[in-house]
Design an enzyme around this catalytic site. Sequence first.
Site, mmCIF file in Angstrom:
data_model
loop_
_atom_site.group_PDB
_atom_site.id
_atom_site.type_symbol
_atom_site.label_atom_id
_atom_site.label_comp_id
_atom_site.label_asym_id
_atom_site.label_seq_id
_atom_site.Cartn_x
_atom_site.Cartn_y
_atom_site.Cartn_z
ATOM 1 N N HIS A 106 0.850 -1.195 0.000
ATOM 2 C CA HIS A 106 0.000 0.000 0.000
ATOM 3 C C HIS A 106 0.887 1.246 0.000
ATOM 4 O O HIS A 106 1.833 1.321 0.787
ATOM 5 C CB HIS A 106 -0.893 -0.017 1.241
ATOM 6 C CG HIS A 106 -1.770 1.185 1.344
ATOM 7 N ND1 HIS A 106 -2.703 1.501 0.379
ATOM 8 C CD2 HIS A 106 -1.830 2.164 2.263
ATOM 9 C CE1 HIS A 106 -3.309 2.625 0.720
ATOM 10 N NE2 HIS A 106 -2.790 3.053 1.852
ATOM 11 N N GLY A 140 -9.940 -6.303 6.733
ATOM 12 C CA GLY A 140 -10.122 -4.855 6.675
ATOM 13 C C GLY A 140 -9.457 -4.232 5.455
ATOM 14 O O GLY A 140 -8.908 -4.926 4.597
#
Length: 198
Positions: A106, A140
């Site tokens: 990310h 998540g």
Amino acid sequence: MLVLVSGAGTNLQALLDASRDPEYGVEVVAVGADRDDIEGLARAERAGLPTFVHRVKDFASREAWDAELTASCAKHQPDLIVLAGFMKLTGQAFLGEFGGRTVNTHPALSPAFPGMDGPAAALAYGVKVTGATLFVVDAGVDSGPVVDQTAVRVEEGDDVESLHERIKVAERAMLVRCVGRMAREGFSITDRKVRFGQ
Ligand code: GAR
């Protein structure tokens, strides 16, 4: 190792380049995507790898898409799955099969700026340091246990593109280094702490 992509595939390319050295200890067995006509798939095809594409919109439900993605990945029996710019959240079926052995990269320093546009959010917030995070995927959004992080300074005059490109240089190096170690040394997760080694 199996790699899932959605775009340019420069992180995939870094892994392909590293895996040409037998001492790296990782072989890419297949590449999957959630869309057609992307450079990530072209890179896989040039490397002679099997590829597959499952587009969410071709399925009756997100769950059906996730089940098919899981089945296609399972066919290649990967030890590890790397989400390298894969812009979809994997679901319950995928996590049931590959949870604990799927990593994602990310372009932000978690837990800051999760989601689709980490570099833009960091720039808008005005932070002076951002970077990239490699983490073990959980249910998540960019929230799983952190394998490693790399910091990148925001420069005066950066726009989203220049910042993201600088992040990606550091991100690719981190990804190659960590995935190699995970494959060669193994890893464990205790109380969210990821450690290399058995
Ligand atoms: C990478 O910077 C990756 O971290 C990001 O997309 C880029 C893909 O580049 N992923 C996300 O933002 C996921 N939340 P690439 O296609 O050139 O490897």
